[in-house]
Design an enzyme around this catalytic site. Sequence first.
Site, mmCIF file in Angstrom:
data_model
loop_
_atom_site.group_PDB
_atom_site.id
_atom_site.type_symbol
_atom_site.label_atom_id
_atom_site.label_comp_id
_atom_site.label_asym_id
_atom_site.label_seq_id
_atom_site.Cartn_x
_atom_site.Cartn_y
_atom_site.Cartn_z
ATOM 1 N N SER A 95 0.875 -1.187 0.000
ATOM 2 C CA SER A 95 0.000 0.000 0.000
ATOM 3 C C SER A 95 0.903 1.226 0.000
ATOM 4 O O SER A 95 1.508 1.543 1.032
ATOM 5 C CB SER A 95 -0.877 0.030 1.253
ATOM 6 O OG SER A 95 -1.655 -1.120 1.347
ATOM 7 N N LYS A 170 -7.205 1.848 -2.762
ATOM 8 C CA LYS A 170 -6.798 1.407 -1.411
ATOM 9 C C LYS A 170 -6.804 2.588 -0.425
ATOM 10 O O LYS A 170 -7.224 2.444 0.729
ATOM 11 C CB LYS A 170 -5.400 0.776 -1.485
ATOM 12 C CG LYS A 170 -4.740 0.494 -0.168
ATOM 13 C CD LYS A 170 -5.362 -0.658 0.606
ATOM 14 C CE LYS A 170 -4.732 -0.793 1.986
ATOM 15 N NZ LYS A 170 -5.199 -1.915 2.750
ATOM 16 N N LYS A 238 0.286 5.896 7.950
ATOM 17 C CA LYS A 238 0.961 5.965 6.651
ATOM 18 C C LYS A 238 -0.087 6.123 5.539
ATOM 19 O O LYS A 238 0.056 6.964 4.647
ATOM 20 C CB LYS A 238 1.768 4.676 6.431
ATOM 21 C CG LYS A 238 2.370 4.540 5.051
ATOM 22 C CD LYS A 238 2.693 3.093 4.712
ATOM 23 C CE LYS A 238 1.441 2.288 4.575
ATOM 24 N NZ LYS A 238 1.561 1.001 3.899
HETATM 25 P P1 NAD Z 1 5.802 -6.396 7.257
HETATM 26 O O1 NAD Z 1 6.625 -5.333 7.869
HETATM 27 O O2 NAD Z 1 5.344 -7.540 8.115
HETATM 28 O O3 NAD Z 1 6.600 -7.065 6.001
HETATM 29 C C1 NAD Z 1 7.346 -6.333 5.066
HETATM 30 C C2 NAD Z 1 8.549 -7.164 4.638
HETATM 31 O O4 NAD Z 1 9.269 -6.429 3.642
HETATM 32 C C3 NAD Z 1 9.532 -7.440 5.778
HETATM 33 O O5 NAD Z 1 9.765 -8.842 5.885
HETATM 34 C C4 NAD Z 1 10.778 -6.661 5.395
HETATM 35 O O6 NAD Z 1 11.982 -7.273 5.821
HETATM 36 C C5 NAD Z 1 10.665 -6.648 3.875
HETATM 37 N N1 NAD Z 1 11.443 -5.596 3.227
HETATM 38 C C6 NAD Z 1 11.514 -4.284 3.557
HETATM 39 N N2 NAD Z 1 12.352 -3.633 2.726
HETATM 40 C C7 NAD Z 1 12.817 -4.558 1.849
HETATM 41 C C8 NAD Z 1 13.720 -4.496 0.751
HETATM 42 N N3 NAD Z 1 14.305 -3.354 0.376
HETATM 43 N N4 NAD Z 1 13.978 -5.642 0.070
HETATM 44 C C9 NAD Z 1 13.393 -6.821 0.447
HETATM 45 N N5 NAD Z 1 12.517 -6.936 1.464
HETATM 46 C C10 NAD Z 1 12.247 -5.814 2.171
HETATM 47 O O7 NAD Z 1 4.584 -5.646 6.568
HETATM 48 P P2 NAD Z 1 3.149 -6.278 6.166
HETATM 49 O O8 NAD Z 1 2.209 -6.173 7.320
HETATM 50 O O9 NAD Z 1 3.372 -7.580 5.476
HETATM 51 O O10 NAD Z 1 2.653 -5.158 5.106
HETATM 52 C C11 NAD Z 1 3.158 -5.074 3.789
HETATM 53 C C12 NAD Z 1 2.296 -4.087 3.020
HETATM 54 O O11 NAD Z 1 0.943 -4.559 3.008
HETATM 55 C C13 NAD Z 1 2.272 -2.673 3.620
HETATM 56 O O12 NAD Z 1 2.270 -1.725 2.587
HETATM 57 C C14 NAD Z 1 0.945 -2.651 4.389
HETATM 58 O O13 NAD Z 1 0.397 -1.338 4.523
HETATM 59 C C15 NAD Z 1 0.085 -3.530 3.501
HETATM 60 N N6 NAD Z 1 -1.046 -4.159 4.191
HETATM 61 C C16 NAD Z 1 -0.864 -4.709 5.436
HETATM 62 C C17 NAD Z 1 -1.971 -5.287 6.090
HETATM 63 C C18 NAD Z 1 -1.821 -5.882 7.475
HETATM 64 O O14 NAD Z 1 -2.847 -6.151 8.113
HETATM 65 N N7 NAD Z 1 -0.611 -6.139 7.953
HETATM 66 C C19 NAD Z 1 -3.232 -5.293 5.464
HETATM 67 C C20 NAD Z 1 -3.358 -4.765 4.175
HETATM 68 C C21 NAD Z 1 -2.256 -4.194 3.550
#
Ligand code: NAD
Length: 301
Positions: A95, A170, A238
């Site tokens: 997102s 979104k 965010k």
């Molecule tokens: P998270 O922090 O659990 O996972 C993100 C992953 O990305 C981590 O494992 C991190 O190490 C990796 N990462 C970061 N920078 C990187 C890079 N340069 N290269 C490789 N890997 C890298 O986050 P999440 O909860 O999985 O959320 C991910 C996205 O989904 C966000 O944009 C969030 O807003 C969106 N989202 C989350 C939810 C939720 O409930 N958690 C729901 C809908 C949408």
Amino acid sequence: MSKVGFIGLGIMGAPMAGHLRAGGHELCIYDVKPAPKSLTDQGAVVCGSAKEVAEKSDIIISMVPDTPHVAAVLFGENGVASGLSQGKIVIDMSSISPIETKRFAQKINVLGCQYLDAPVSGGEVGAKAASLTIMVGGPEDAFKRVKPLFELMGKNVTLVGGNGDGQTCKVANQIIVALNIEAVGEALLFASRMGADPARVRAALMGGFAASRILEVHGERMVKRTFDPGFRIELHQKDLNLALQSAKALGLSLPNTATAQELFNACVAHGGKAWDHSALVRALELLANHEIGQKTPAMLD
Ligand code: NAD
């Protein structure tokens, strides 16, 4: 079967990638953190960079926290762009900013590849259950090619429009959710301060026009005082920042989105950046000097 690459294997990415592998696709993965064992056990190939993922895959998916992370994954050193060749499809399911998304898409297109923005709604529960809502922006032929992959991860998959429109959708989703939390919080706080039982008020309202998923799930959290995430306040901040920054660029007023963001800010001031976003009600409670369910004299007692 496709050769799929998946970058970003956190709360959302790991189960989503797992569904693609379970669906029979070849899977190359990369994260700055060690790869989840669940995926290597399924036979996913661990790569040393986003570039290597792009070299070995035809369809490359990213699922990382925010706009700068996507920029680093795509265009940083050893990023996806340096490993692409003509005809591949890059899909960002994080997102992030709709405005930056349009720029990212143009830069990928110049390399002879297509780009889809495909953020999701449904949270960790939806990611694990493969029941995510997926909002897609980009060219229709690319969407049709990868739709079977989306259907392994989600139930409600919609092509909203061109590049950026998925992210715009979104952000709209996050505005509705934040304002709904605020409305449910005010209503239950009002009922409680008036001396009514907030649990019964919630139950009664669930049968009427005010019923919503937020009243159902987050209303219950507010009554039961369970604010473990879930969806963290800092992630919702965010998303509202994306709304407010885009609105500012457009000269568009979003007064209640701004108020919801201020209430999230107040939660953070009280140590709440990792609280569930339903805890926005705690900021309202501070203003009211009343906690939902607290026994205080009602107005006419
Ligand atoms: P998270 O922090 O659990 O996972 C993100 C992953 O990305 C981590 O494992 C991190 O190490 C990796 N990462 C970061 N920078 C990187 C890079 N340069 N290269 C490789 N890997 C890298 O986050 P999440 O909860 O999985 O959320 C991910 C996205 O989904 C966000 O944009 C969030 O807003 C969106 N989202 C989350 C939810 C939720 O409930 N958690 C729901 C809908 C949408």
